[in-house]
Design a protein around this motif. Structure first.
Motif, PDB file in Angstrom:
ATOM      1  N   ARG A 156       0.914  -1.328  -0.046  1.00 28.98           N
ATOM      2  CA  ARG A 156      -0.306  -0.128  -0.310  1.00 28.98           C
ATOM      3  C   ARG A 156       1.061   1.404   0.376  1.00 28.98           C
ATOM      4  N   SER A 157       1.963   1.276   1.227  1.00 22.49           N
ATOM      5  CA  SER A 157       2.788   2.830   0.889  1.00 22.49           C
ATOM      6  C   SER A 157       3.429   2.785  -0.824  1.00 22.49           C
ATOM      7  N   ALA A 158       3.988   1.353  -0.877  1.00 21.79           N
ATOM      8  CA  ALA A 158       5.008   1.534  -2.260  1.00 21.79           C
ATOM      9  C   ALA A 158       3.420   2.147  -3.328  1.00 21.79           C
ATOM     10  N   ALA A 159       2.749   1.944  -3.835  1.00 24.04           N
ATOM     11  CA  ALA A 159       1.455   2.331  -4.194  1.00 24.04           C
ATOM     12  C   ALA A 159       0.911   3.769  -4.410  1.00 24.04           C
ATOM     13  N   PHE A 160       0.858   4.115  -3.473  1.00 23.59           N
ATOM     14  CA  PHE A 160       0.539   5.482  -2.666  1.00 23.59           C
ATOM     15  C   PHE A 160       1.677   6.283  -3.435  1.00 23.59           C
ATOM     16  N   LEU A 161       3.187   5.708  -2.662  1.00 23.00           N
ATOM     17  CA  LEU A 161       4.109   6.808  -3.134  1.00 23.00           C
ATOM     18  C   LEU A 161       4.375   6.866  -5.353  1.00 23.00           C
ATOM     19  N   TYR A 162       3.632   5.902  -5.795  1.00 24.29           N
ATOM     20  CA  TYR A 162       3.930   4.849  -7.600  1.00 24.29           C
ATOM     21  C   TYR A 162       2.985   6.607  -7.832  1.00 24.29           C
ATOM     22  N   ALA A 217      10.157   6.804 -15.802  1.00 23.04           N
ATOM     23  CA  ALA A 217      11.409   5.633 -16.293  1.00 23.04           C
ATOM     24  C   ALA A 217      12.629   5.424 -15.446  1.00 23.04           C
ATOM     25  N   GLY A 218      12.383   6.100 -14.083  1.00 24.69           N
ATOM     26  CA  GLY A 218      13.340   5.758 -12.774  1.00 24.69           C
ATOM     27  C   GLY A 218      14.819   6.526 -12.454  1.00 24.69           C
ATOM     28  N   VAL A 219      14.652   7.786 -13.504  1.00 29.02           N
ATOM     29  CA  VAL A 219      15.913   8.615 -13.462  1.00 29.02           C
ATOM     30  C   VAL A 219      15.963   9.246 -12.298  1.00 29.02           C
ATOM     31  N   VAL A 220      17.946   8.715 -11.466  1.00 29.79           N
ATOM     32  CA  VAL A 220      17.640   8.998 -10.271  1.00 29.79           C
ATOM     33  C   VAL A 220      17.938  11.208 -10.329  1.00 29.79           C
ATOM     34  N   PRO A 221      17.019  11.689  -9.345  1.00 33.37           N
ATOM     35  CA  PRO A 221      16.370  11.617  -7.626  1.00 33.37           C
ATOM     36  C   PRO A 221      15.054  10.766  -8.414  1.00 33.37           C
ATOM     37  N   LEU A 222      14.371  11.066  -9.584  1.00 39.46           N
ATOM     38  CA  LEU A 222      12.579  10.355  -9.323  1.00 39.46           C
ATOM     39  C   LEU A 222      12.814   8.962  -9.560  1.00 39.46           C
ATOM     40  N   HIS A 223      13.531   8.216  -8.715  1.00 37.96           N
ATOM     41  CA  HIS A 223      13.051   6.885  -8.853  1.00 37.96           C
ATOM     42  C   HIS A 223      12.785   5.558  -8.139  1.00 37.96           C
ATOM     43  N   VAL A 224      12.779   6.595  -6.440  1.00 43.79           N
ATOM     44  CA  VAL A 224      12.370   6.314  -5.255  1.00 43.79           C
ATOM     45  C   VAL A 224      10.959   5.183  -5.536  1.00 43.79           C
ATOM     46  N   TRP A 225      10.260   5.451  -5.525  1.00 47.34           N
ATOM     47  CA  TRP A 225       8.906   4.632  -6.768  1.00 47.34           C
ATOM     48  C   TRP A 225       9.072   3.279  -7.325  1.00 47.34           C
ATOM     49  N   LEU A 226      10.048   3.354  -8.193  1.00 53.68           N
ATOM     50  CA  LEU A 226      10.728   2.185  -9.110  1.00 53.68           C
ATOM     51  C   LEU A 226       9.971   0.987  -8.461  1.00 53.68           C
ATOM     52  N   PRO A 227      11.748   1.110  -6.946  1.00 62.55           N
ATOM     53  CA  PRO A 227      11.437  -0.629  -6.848  1.00 62.55           C
ATOM     54  C   PRO A 227      11.196  -0.843  -5.988  1.00 62.55           C
ATOM     55  N   PRO A 228       9.933  -0.675  -5.060  1.00 62.05           N
ATOM     56  CA  PRO A 228       8.884  -0.904  -4.120  1.00 62.05           C
ATOM     57  C   PRO A 228       8.125  -1.266  -5.860  1.00 62.05           C
ATOM     58  N   ALA A 229       7.133  -0.380  -5.934  1.00 66.25           N
ATOM     59  CA  ALA A 229       6.286  -1.062  -6.932  1.00 66.25           C
ATOM     60  C   ALA A 229       6.504  -1.795  -8.129  1.00 66.25           C
ATOM     61  N   HIS A 230       7.450  -2.033  -8.226  1.00 66.57           N
ATOM     62  CA  HIS A 230       8.375  -3.162  -9.525  1.00 66.57           C
ATOM     63  C   HIS A 230       8.356  -4.362  -8.682  1.00 66.57           C
ATOM     64  N   ALA A 231       8.403  -4.444  -7.752  1.00 63.24           N
ATOM     65  CA  ALA A 231       8.575  -5.455  -6.785  1.00 63.24           C
ATOM     66  C   ALA A 231       7.549  -6.405  -5.736  1.00 63.24           C
ATOM     67  N   ALA A 232       6.883  -5.350  -5.973  1.00 67.94           N
ATOM     68  CA  ALA A 232       5.272  -5.541  -4.615  1.00 67.94           C
ATOM     69  C   ALA A 232       4.191  -6.542  -5.965  1.00 67.94           C
ATOM     70  N   LEU A 296      16.139  -6.076  -5.715  1.00 65.45           N
ATOM     71  CA  LEU A 296      17.213  -5.670  -6.281  1.00 65.45           C
ATOM     72  C   LEU A 296      17.007  -5.981  -7.797  1.00 65.45           C
ATOM     73  N   LEU A 297      16.471  -6.652  -8.820  1.00 68.18           N
ATOM     74  CA  LEU A 297      16.197  -6.393  -9.811  1.00 68.18           C
ATOM     75  C   LEU A 297      15.401  -5.324 -10.088  1.00 68.18           C
ATOM     76  N   ALA A 298      14.527  -5.043  -9.425  1.00 69.04           N
ATOM     77  CA  ALA A 298      13.993  -3.325  -9.727  1.00 69.04           C
ATOM     78  C   ALA A 298      15.130  -2.269  -9.555  1.00 69.04           C
ATOM     79  N   TYR A 299      16.060  -2.496  -8.592  1.00 65.78           N
ATOM     80  CA  TYR A 299      17.209  -1.316  -8.944  1.00 65.78           C
ATOM     81  C   TYR A 299      17.796  -1.405 -10.054  1.00 65.78           C
ATOM     82  N   HIS A 300      18.357  -3.255 -10.784  1.00 63.77           N
ATOM     83  CA  HIS A 300      18.642  -2.903 -11.557  1.00 63.77           C
ATOM     84  C   HIS A 300      18.035  -1.924 -12.971  1.00 63.77           C
ATOM     85  N   THR A 301      17.181  -2.050 -12.764  1.00 64.08           N
ATOM     86  CA  THR A 301      16.255  -1.780 -14.553  1.00 64.08           C
ATOM     87  C   THR A 301      16.786   0.063 -13.713  1.00 64.08           C
ATOM     88  N   VAL A 302      16.318   0.896 -12.265  1.00 64.39           N
ATOM     89  CA  VAL A 302      17.559   2.718 -12.797  1.00 64.39           C
ATOM     90  C   VAL A 302      18.796   2.218 -12.922  1.00 64.39           C
TER      91      VAL A 302
END
Lengths: 665, 315
Positions: A156-162, A217-232, A296-302
């Motif tokens: 839920r928190s990942a989705a909110f951030l997303y 796309a997840g360009v730093v520093p706008l990437h914060v939502w990506l790993p939790p959302a992709h992993a969930a 981890l895989l989601a951070y590799h997407t970044v």
């Protein structure tokens, strides 16, 4: 061609309706229809690209009445449709079996086809309005898919951030299109293409485009939502989000900066280069610190988005300086990496899904030894790991090699900032590639090698063929593109011809050797490497087994004389990453280790505590969130006023607006 | 001479000479330490002895553990054969330029590190983890050196670089000197030599490479050790081809040019062996976490070399 896209869209619609109506029983039809639609997309896009890619347009009386909805397919959108179709076909196939393991398929089935449809629409939209509507429907569908596991607080928190980040992104895009369209009110891309902005406005447009598309796309520093959302999200959806949706975002970036924005300014390239280098390096460093497989895989997407953005930045810089041959090289490198990353990242996410089905574990510290119990999954995951670590002979290396070729020629750029930025970014890219290898030795070593650390890992069983075949297909494609990259690079020539009309495109004359700037400059052949290594290894096996010894005896591990049967004594993912945490983490993440060693006689267990701080979150997001909630608290007062106060506030606002109008005229 | 024959000469020269180079370094080190030391041919005897022994394999070792030694040796052998040793312009040298060569070595290291994790012992893990940490710093440094050379020569193709530097007078350039220094540090790190790692250690906690291959025995161990020897020779050939390309044969029709090339190559190897021995005797092994400074220094040297070259080319 557009009619070829219409059929898949209709299929997606039908699948989505079936998903709403049918519940769990609709699982097979939904994924079959989606897979069919995606396959048709891929087939149509490949044929379109191979047949010269003449743009086709259509205007439908949808959306805003005085605009209509413009659709257009050209080389660029066809290439991304190919990526989408190929990945979508195989993930849908995988989901036929994997989807049965979802707790609540009703929360996935209606949105999965809608997600694919949303992404397809973004790729063919030809006016700002339909582009933004498609973009939002893609975001919303994926947001609903992330929420499939809504019972977990983490989700839920990942989705909110997303949701928050997606809104910021689309807001930036909206403003960007507004800037481009001016007061005219015609939002068709054909009109926007002709709009000439003054340098200030075009700079602002560039910033808005990077924020809008970059946040998706997840360009730093706008990437914060990506790993939790992709992993969930469920794994087949994670594969699509990481493999395709981030690419659709990059399509938006390319469309805005290369196609609509008119002539590029050189500093755009510098900004993208530095952002890409930072994204690649930070993404992989975050990944090394993770022990949750999907995160981890989601951070590799970044990280990989960073690599692609480096290529795009170089292409922009070369284009702004009219060095078109090298711009074509950098663009080809970036687009090939788009294709490659979709392949190996989907493979790896599907592999993590297979592991999840077999063991119900995402935490690598609980796994181990799966190579014995899941041999096929292990083999294809290994291919994906080698490919993502940019090692020959697989596909990930080819695109990074091309990026390096463009970087090596960065000295031809006349601006001093670029001259110095390019080698620095080259060093960052090299560091990121090397750290990716570290990370995937860690992943494969802890998940698939060694001994099982927990009972579920010891009891794991190989998944069924419906899941294995798509993974194997991805792995085969990784190998094929690694050996014969010319096949995909050939499909890219129309894209390069469209975006860089003055360049002949890269040299693909030799089918065996890839020598984009001529053989005197550099050359590489994955096929020859694969053949030669296989031949030499076979020769060694034959000679040694024939003439020296082929005897073999099984006996307990040596381990310097004190083998310990307990699997806890193995190196874990955390211990594997410890040197990296100490060297890089202490600088970037303020990583600290604290050892709690009980005094003699004290029977407490000794503890090692490692703490990490996320500089982006703590430096940018947490203060912003605090500021927003502070302001919201203050503004909350406005909710409890008398009617008299409200009227006077409205009057004050009116006066203020009139004043602004008066001053501005 | 026929190109295929030359290619064969290149491949066989590598496996034939690599143990001799290692033997030479060991012998010279022993003499510098005041010992007599084993004979020059001892590495050959060691390898043959290992090859003839049976393999003792842990019960849970997977196919990866058994396949890795062959793949590693083959990959490093191929990589070494791509580097010009006695001649430039061999057909196979087009397979990979410098960047791809580094990556090919990376593939070999990836396989080796995975093999270290396969049996699931703590020493294997510690070795793999540290080896990958060292590589993660050494590889970028290496790429920066390549970058510098490519700036000067406008190519990353090794035969072309060697020929260019042979034909053109580039003068003594500070960038090349810095690049050479960085490359030497990388070579030391990549080959697990002192001060980064000690190939002769028997103390577990100081081992990196040796800890990683601790579970290997028999023919597998022979291949891993052989691969390490070929890799050492590869780096010597690389330094020689880029910074000391004198004597490389360019005309294959001329047998004497090839003979001179081979002769000079052997001399270069002997000289490098002496330098290695002298350097290793005069320095102590570093703590693992001091390595970051050494290798980070190499990375910065490489970056500086590139930037100096810009400045000197522009001004």
């Amino acid at each position: 061609m557009l009619s070829l896209i219409a059929a898949p869209l209709a299929l997606y619609g039908a699948a989505s309706l079936l998903g709403i109506a049918g519940g769990r029983r609709a699982l097979a039809p939904v994924y079959l229809l989606s897979g069919l639609a995606a396959a048709a997309t891929a087939f149509g896009a490949a044929r379109f690209l191979a047949n010269g890619a003449m743009p086709e347009t259509a205007v439908l009386p949808l959306g805003l009445p005085w605009i209509g909805a413009h659709f257009r397919i050209d080389a660029l959108s066809a290439f991304f449709l190919l990526v989408l179709g190929l990945t979508g076909t195989l993930t849908s196939f995988f989901a036929l079996d994997y989807g049965r393991h979802d707790d609540e398929p009703g929360r996935v089935l209606p949105f999965y086809p809608a997600f694919l449809a949303g992404m397809s629409l973004v790729l063919i939209a030809d006016d700002a309005f339909s582009f933004l509507v498609s973009w939002e429907s893609m975001s919303l569908a994926s947001w609903l898919l992330v929420l499939a596991t809504y019972r977990l607080a983490e989700t839920r928190s990942a989705a909110f951030l997303y949701l928050v980040m997606a809104s910021i992104g689309v807001g930036a895009l909206l403003l960007g299109f507004g800037l481009l369209a001016g007061g005219g009110g015609d939002f068709a891309f054909a009109t926007l293409r002709g709009s000439a902005l003054d340098p200030w406005k075009s700079g602002l447009f560039f910033a808005l485009a990077v924020i809008g598309a970059g946040s998706k796309a997840g360009v730093v520093p706008l990437h914060v939502w990506l790993p939790p959302a992709h992993a969930a999200a469920p794994s087949h959806v994670s594969a699509l989000m990481s493999g395709v949706m981030t690419k659709v975002a990059l399509y938006g970036l390319i469309r805005l900066l290369f196609d609509l924005a008119g002539p590029a300014q050189w500093w755009w390239g510098a900004v993208l280069l530095l952002a890409g280098g930072l994204t690649a390096l930070l993404g992989v460093l975050y990944a090394v610190m993770q022990h949750d497989l999907k995160r981890l895989l989601a951070y590799h997407t970044v990280e990989n988005i960073g690599i692609i953005v480096i290529g795009l930045g170089l292409a922009l810089a070369f284009r702004a300086n009219r060095i078109d041959a090298l711009a074509a090289l950098a663009l080809a490198a970036a687009l090939l990496h788009v294709f490659n990353h979709a392949l190996f990242k989907s493979l790896l996410f599907l592999g993590s899904g297979a592991v999840l089905v077999a063991t119900h574990e995402r935490d690598m510290e609980h796994l181990g030894g799966l190579i014995h119990r899941m041999p096929v999954t292990a083999f294809v995951f290994l291919i994906g790991s080698v490919a993502i670590s940019a090692l020959p002979p697989f596909n990930g290396f080819v695109s990074e090699w091309l990026t390096f070729q463009a970087i090596v020629n960065g000295s031809l750029l006349p601006q001093w900032l670029l001259k110095f930025a390019v080698p620095a970014v080259g060093a960052m890219l090299a560091l990121a590639a090397a750290l990716a290898a570290v990370c995937f030795v860690k992943v494969f070593g802890t998940v698939f090698l060694g001994r099982p650390r927990r009972p579920p890992a010891a009891a794991a069983r190989e998944v069924g063929p419906t899941m294995l075949v798509p993974m194997a297909a991805f792995a085969a494609l990784c190998a094929l593109v690694g050996i014969l990259p010319q096949t995909v690079l050939g499909l890219l020539l129309p894209v390069s011809a469209m975006l860089l009309p003055d360049s002949p495109g890269i040299d693909l004359s030799n089918w065996l050797w890839l020598a984009p700037l001529g053989p005197d400059h550099s050359s590489y052949s994955g096929g020859v490497i694969l053949l030669a290594v296989t031949f030499l290894a076979a020769l060694l096996v034959l000679v040694i087994h024939r003439f020296a010894s082929d005897r073999l005896r099984r006996s307990p591990a040596w381990d310097c004389g004190f083998p310990d049967a307990r699997p806890e004594t193995q190196y874990t993912a955390g211990s594997f990453a410890q040197p990296i945490r100490r060297i890089f983490g202490s600088v970037v993440f303020a990583a600290r280790e604290r050892i709690d060693l009980p005094a003699p006689g004290d029977m407490r267990a000794a503890r090692l505590e490692a703490s990490l701080h996320d500089p982006v979150w703590e430096g940018i997001y947490a203060p912003t969130a605090r500021l927003v909630s502070l302001l919201a608290d203050r503004l909350n007062l406005l909710q409890f006023q008398t009617i008299r106060r409200y009227l006077s506030l409205m009057f004050a606002a009116l006066v203020l607006l009139l004043l602004i109008v008066a001053v501005s005229q | 001479m026929r190109p295929a024959l030359l290619e064969l000469l290149q491949f066989s020269l590598l496996v034939a000479l690599a143990p001799l180079l290692t033997g030479l370094v060991r012998k010279l080190k022993a003499r510098l330490n005041g010992r007599i030391g084993p004979g020059l041919l001892q590495p050959y005897r060691d390898l043959l002895r290992l090859l003839r022994k049976e393999v003792v394999l842990a019960p849970n070792a997977s196919w990866l553990f058994r396949a890795s030694p062959y793949l590693i040796f083959a990959a490093i052998w191929l990589a070494a054969a791509i580097v010009p040793t006695f001649a430039t312009g061999l057909a196979l040298s087009r397979t990979a330029d410098l960047i791809a060569l580094v990556a090919l070595l990376g593939t070999a290291r990836f396989a080796l590190a995975l093999a270290g994790m396969d049996v699931g012992t703590s020493f294997g893990g510690i070795g793999s983890s540290r080896e990958m940490m060292i590589a993660s710093l050494a590889e970028p440094a290496m790429l920066m050196v390549i970058f510098t050379v490519a700036l000067l020569v406008r190519s990353t193709s090794l035969p072309h670089i060697a020929e260019y530097l042979l034909m053109h007078d580039v003068g003594i350039r500070i960038s090349l000197l810095l690049g050479l220094l960085a490359l030497l540090i990388v070579a030391i790190a990549e080959n697990a030599r002192i001060p980064v790692d000690n190939p002769a250690t028997h103390l577990e906690l100081t081992m990196v490479h040796e800890a990683m291959v601790l579970e290997y025995s028999g023919r597998h161990l022979a291949l891993i050790e052989g691969a390490a020897m070929v890799k050492l020779q590869l780096y010597v050939s690389l330094v020689a081809a880029v910074f000391f390309p004198w004597g490389l044969a360019r005309d294959f029709g001329d047998a004497s040019a090839v003979a001179i090339g081979v002769g000079l190559y052997v001399l270069k190897l002997a000289f490098a062996g002496a330098v290695f021995a002298l350097f290793e005797t005069s320095i102590a092994k570093m703590r693992v976490f001091r390595l970051a400074e050494l290798l980070g220094g190499a990375l910065l040297l490489g970056l500086l070399a590139a930037i100096f070259l810009y400045v000197s080319q522009e001004l």
